[in-house]
Design a protein around this motif. Structure first.
Motif, PDB file in Angstrom:
ATOM      1  N   GLU A  90       0.786  -0.987   0.000  1.00  0.00           N
ATOM      2  CA  GLU A  90      -0.036   0.066   0.010  1.00  0.00           C
ATOM      3  C   GLU A  90       0.966   1.195   0.222  1.00  0.00           C
ATOM      4  O   GLU A  90       0.628   2.287  -0.422  1.00  0.00           O
ATOM      5  CB  GLU A  90      -0.923  -0.038   1.241  1.00  0.00           C
ATOM      6  N   ALA A  91       2.030   1.203   0.592  1.00  0.00           N
ATOM      7  CA  ALA A  91       2.873   2.376   0.664  1.00  0.00           C
ATOM      8  C   ALA A  91       3.320   2.644  -0.665  1.00  0.00           C
ATOM      9  O   ALA A  91       3.769   3.879  -1.125  1.00  0.00           O
ATOM     10  CB  ALA A  91       4.055   2.012   1.451  1.00  0.00           C
ATOM     11  N   GLN A  92       3.287   1.648  -1.555  1.00  0.00           N
ATOM     12  CA  GLN A  92       3.929   2.166  -3.105  1.00  0.00           C
ATOM     13  C   GLN A  92       2.597   2.742  -4.005  1.00  0.00           C
ATOM     14  O   GLN A  92       2.567   3.237  -5.059  1.00  0.00           O
ATOM     15  CB  GLN A  92       4.169   0.762  -3.710  1.00  0.00           C
ATOM     16  N   GLN A  93       1.355   2.669  -3.430  1.00  0.00           N
ATOM     17  CA  GLN A  93       0.102   3.018  -4.327  1.00  0.00           C
ATOM     18  C   GLN A  93       0.133   4.478  -3.867  1.00  0.00           C
ATOM     19  O   GLN A  93       0.314   5.175  -2.779  1.00  0.00           O
ATOM     20  CB  GLN A  93      -1.100   2.155  -3.640  1.00  0.00           C
ATOM     21  N   VAL A  94      -0.490   5.114  -4.899  1.00  0.00           N
ATOM     22  CA  VAL A  94      -0.970   6.467  -4.978  1.00  0.00           C
ATOM     23  C   VAL A  94      -2.691   6.731  -4.555  1.00  0.00           C
ATOM     24  O   VAL A  94      -3.337   5.982  -5.138  1.00  0.00           O
ATOM     25  CB  VAL A  94      -0.755   7.263  -6.421  1.00  0.00           C
ATOM     26  N   PHE A  95      -2.695   7.592  -3.547  1.00  0.00           N
ATOM     27  CA  PHE A  95      -4.215   7.496  -2.956  1.00  0.00           C
ATOM     28  C   PHE A  95      -4.762   8.676  -3.769  1.00  0.00           C
ATOM     29  O   PHE A  95      -4.336   9.825  -3.505  1.00  0.00           O
ATOM     30  CB  PHE A  95      -4.257   7.527  -1.657  1.00  0.00           C
ATOM     31  N   GLU A  96      -5.768   8.824  -4.384  1.00  0.00           N
ATOM     32  CA  GLU A  96      -6.522   9.848  -4.771  1.00  0.00           C
ATOM     33  C   GLU A  96      -7.996  10.337  -4.362  1.00  0.00           C
ATOM     34  O   GLU A  96      -8.935   9.557  -4.448  1.00  0.00           O
ATOM     35  CB  GLU A  96      -6.635   9.426  -6.271  1.00  0.00           C
ATOM     36  N   PRO A  97      -8.014  11.087  -3.209  1.00  0.00           N
ATOM     37  CA  PRO A  97      -9.076  11.328  -2.546  1.00  0.00           C
ATOM     38  C   PRO A  97     -10.353  11.651  -3.623  1.00  0.00           C
ATOM     39  O   PRO A  97     -11.413  11.277  -3.278  1.00  0.00           O
ATOM     40  CB  PRO A  97      -8.870  12.334  -1.668  1.00  0.00           C
ATOM     41  N   HIS A 123     -16.545  18.330   5.215  1.00  0.00           N
ATOM     42  CA  HIS A 123     -15.237  18.397   4.335  1.00  0.00           C
ATOM     43  C   HIS A 123     -14.755  17.428   3.529  1.00  0.00           C
ATOM     44  O   HIS A 123     -14.339  17.399   2.319  1.00  0.00           O
ATOM     45  CB  HIS A 123     -14.076  18.317   5.519  1.00  0.00           C
ATOM     46  N   PHE A 124     -15.232  16.011   3.765  1.00  0.00           N
ATOM     47  CA  PHE A 124     -15.273  14.909   2.994  1.00  0.00           C
ATOM     48  C   PHE A 124     -16.097  15.165   1.850  1.00  0.00           C
ATOM     49  O   PHE A 124     -15.579  14.954   0.520  1.00  0.00           O
ATOM     50  CB  PHE A 124     -15.484  13.723   3.653  1.00  0.00           C
ATOM     51  N   GLN A 125     -17.194  15.763   1.638  1.00  0.00           N
ATOM     52  CA  GLN A 125     -17.933  15.670   0.647  1.00  0.00           C
ATOM     53  C   GLN A 125     -17.329  16.872  -0.618  1.00  0.00           C
ATOM     54  O   GLN A 125     -17.234  16.529  -1.564  1.00  0.00           O
ATOM     55  CB  GLN A 125     -19.258  16.276   0.996  1.00  0.00           C
ATOM     56  N   SER A 126     -16.621  17.608   0.094  1.00  0.00           N
ATOM     57  CA  SER A 126     -15.790  18.582  -0.771  1.00  0.00           C
ATOM     58  C   SER A 126     -14.708  18.186  -1.383  1.00  0.00           C
ATOM     59  O   SER A 126     -14.311  18.654  -2.628  1.00  0.00           O
ATOM     60  CB  SER A 126     -15.523  19.977  -0.126  1.00  0.00           C
ATOM     61  N   VAL A 127     -13.818  17.522  -0.598  1.00  0.00           N
ATOM     62  CA  VAL A 127     -12.584  17.191  -1.310  1.00  0.00           C
ATOM     63  C   VAL A 127     -12.540  15.606  -1.608  1.00  0.00           C
ATOM     64  O   VAL A 127     -11.722  15.135  -2.371  1.00  0.00           O
ATOM     65  CB  VAL A 127     -11.549  17.200  -0.208  1.00  0.00           C
ATOM     66  N   ALA A 128     -13.490  14.679  -1.181  1.00  0.00           N
ATOM     67  CA  ALA A 128     -13.534  12.988  -1.539  1.00  0.00           C
ATOM     68  C   ALA A 128     -15.005  12.929  -1.608  1.00  0.00           C
ATOM     69  O   ALA A 128     -15.302  11.951  -0.748  1.00  0.00           O
ATOM     70  CB  ALA A 128     -12.705  12.556  -0.564  1.00  0.00           C
ATOM     71  N   GLU A 297      -6.645  14.834   7.302  1.00  0.00           N
ATOM     72  CA  GLU A 297      -7.661  15.519   6.991  1.00  0.00           C
ATOM     73  C   GLU A 297      -8.576  15.510   8.313  1.00  0.00           C
ATOM     74  O   GLU A 297      -9.378  16.638   8.400  1.00  0.00           O
ATOM     75  CB  GLU A 297      -8.572  14.974   5.924  1.00  0.00           C
ATOM     76  N   VAL A 298      -8.692  14.622   9.086  1.00  0.00           N
ATOM     77  CA  VAL A 298      -9.399  14.636  10.361  1.00  0.00           C
ATOM     78  C   VAL A 298      -8.928  15.374  11.128  1.00  0.00           C
ATOM     79  O   VAL A 298      -9.413  16.627  11.943  1.00  0.00           O
ATOM     80  CB  VAL A 298      -9.330  13.346  10.950  1.00  0.00           C
ATOM     81  N   ILE A 299      -7.514  15.431  11.308  1.00  0.00           N
ATOM     82  CA  ILE A 299      -6.809  16.583  12.560  1.00  0.00           C
ATOM     83  C   ILE A 299      -6.955  17.948  12.022  1.00  0.00           C
ATOM     84  O   ILE A 299      -7.419  18.818  12.640  1.00  0.00           O
ATOM     85  CB  ILE A 299      -5.373  16.102  12.342  1.00  0.00           C
ATOM     86  N   GLN A 300      -6.863  18.275  10.541  1.00  0.00           N
ATOM     87  CA  GLN A 300      -6.869  19.557  10.029  1.00  0.00           C
ATOM     88  C   GLN A 300      -8.442  20.165  10.315  1.00  0.00           C
ATOM     89  O   GLN A 300      -8.421  21.317  10.687  1.00  0.00           O
ATOM     90  CB  GLN A 300      -6.293  19.656   8.492  1.00  0.00           C
ATOM     91  N   THR A 301      -9.329  19.190  10.076  1.00  0.00           N
ATOM     92  CA  THR A 301     -10.454  19.768  10.081  1.00  0.00           C
ATOM     93  C   THR A 301     -11.043  20.120  11.450  1.00  0.00           C
ATOM     94  O   THR A 301     -11.735  21.113  11.853  1.00  0.00           O
ATOM     95  CB  THR A 301     -11.599  18.766   9.325  1.00  0.00           C
TER      96      THR A 301
END
Length: 305
Positions: A90-97, A123-128, A297-301
């Motif tokens: 998983e560390a090699q995969q790119v996550f696209e929110p 927040h999730f609705q706006s970015v993911a 995202e959780v921490i920032q929000t």
């Protein structure tokens, strides 16, 4: 076990994933739900595993599937290895929110649900927008659920998790009293004698750090007049409004309730320790790009609240 002349069926990592999920959930159905597969697919994987290891591995019991001695040994050997392998993959995969349809599971208390879920979902609705966020109630199995991957995060004032998980600071919080706007003690300074005589409501929430309030008061020789115990924080606004009841709450939640109803925040006439709201996760998820995105995202929000 198989004889030397017998052919071993093709073995792959998905079989081990299926085995670990069955072992941890004690159910083919629940394992399929966790893995996002159909029940026949997981049943077929179990059949292949039984052939590979020449052992039944699981038998039916009253409380679910019961692992055999061979299954117990196998789980001890493969669980850590599977976590390591999946972490490196998983560390090699790119996550696209923006396009991800992944489901994340976050545990919090009911008071956390009231305060945390609305801003997080916005927040999730706006970015993911395609992401699935499942919020569940904290339980006695929260540490086990984090370690098995059944949970991604646990959020709140959870001192029992400090020594067993990775964690990050979200914000500091303090306690205040909440009373009806018509309460005799809603205006002016609340004196200690009045605080002790007041009719208090207490929320019985064993999986939350808020139970430490009573210990902190007892250390100072203070005993409240508790007239009611309720199981959830969500009932408090309607219970306190228009009554002579008083409740101790985190200041942010008390402010939320006061903004929605005729309620008033009042300073507690005794110094109680502030507490820290944190996000907790298991070390196995540390290097996952998707999980790292979720944590940030959780921490920032929530740190802005």
């Amino acid at each position: 076990m198989k004889s030397m002349g017998e052919q071993t069926p093709l073995f792959d990592l998905n079989l081990i994933r299926a085995f670990v999920a069955i072992y941890e959930t004690r159910s083919v159905t629940h394992a399929a739900e966790r893995l996002g597969l159909t029940q026949p697919t997981v049943s077929h994987a179990l059949a292949r595993l039984r052939v590979c290891y020449g052992d039944r591995l699981f038998s039916r019991g009253a409380q679910g599937l019961i692992p055999s001695a061979a299954a117990e040994r196998l789980f001890e050997q493969v669980n850590v290895a599977l976590s390591t392998i999946e972490g490196t993959l998983e560390a090699q995969q790119v996550f696209e929110p923006g396009s991800s349809t992944r489901r994340f599971r976050i545990a919090t208390s009911d008071i956390g649900a009231l305060f945390f879920i609305p801003p997080l979902l916005r927040h999730f609705q706006s970015v993911a927008p395609k992401l699935q966020a499942e919020f569940v109630q904290l339980s006695d199995t929260v540490l086990e659920d984090l370690s098995t991957g059944a949970l991604d995060l646990a959020l709140g004032n959870l001192p029992d998790l400090h020594q067993h998980t990775r964690e990050a600071h979200v914000f500091m919080e303090r306690y205040v009293c909440l009373v009806s706007a018509e309460h005799p003690m809603a205006h002016g300074t609340l004196e200690l004698a009045d605080f002790m005589r007041a009719r208090h409501v207490m929320v019985s929430s064993p999986n939350s750090g808020h139970a430490l309030i009573e210990g902190a008061l007892a250390q100072r020789g203070i005993r409240r007049n508790i007239v009611a115990l309720v199981p959830q924080f969500s009932v408090l606004p309607s219970l306190v409004e228009g009554s002579d009841l008083m409740v101790i709450l985190p200041e942010r939640v008390a402010g939320l309730f006061a903004s929605q109803r005729r309620l008033k925040k009042v300073e507690i006439p005794v110094a109680l320790p502030d507490f820290e709201v944190r996000v907790h996760w298991h070390a196995r998820a540390e290097s996952s790009p998707a999980h790292r995105w979720l944590r940030e995202e959780v921490i920032q929000t929530l740190s802005k609240l």
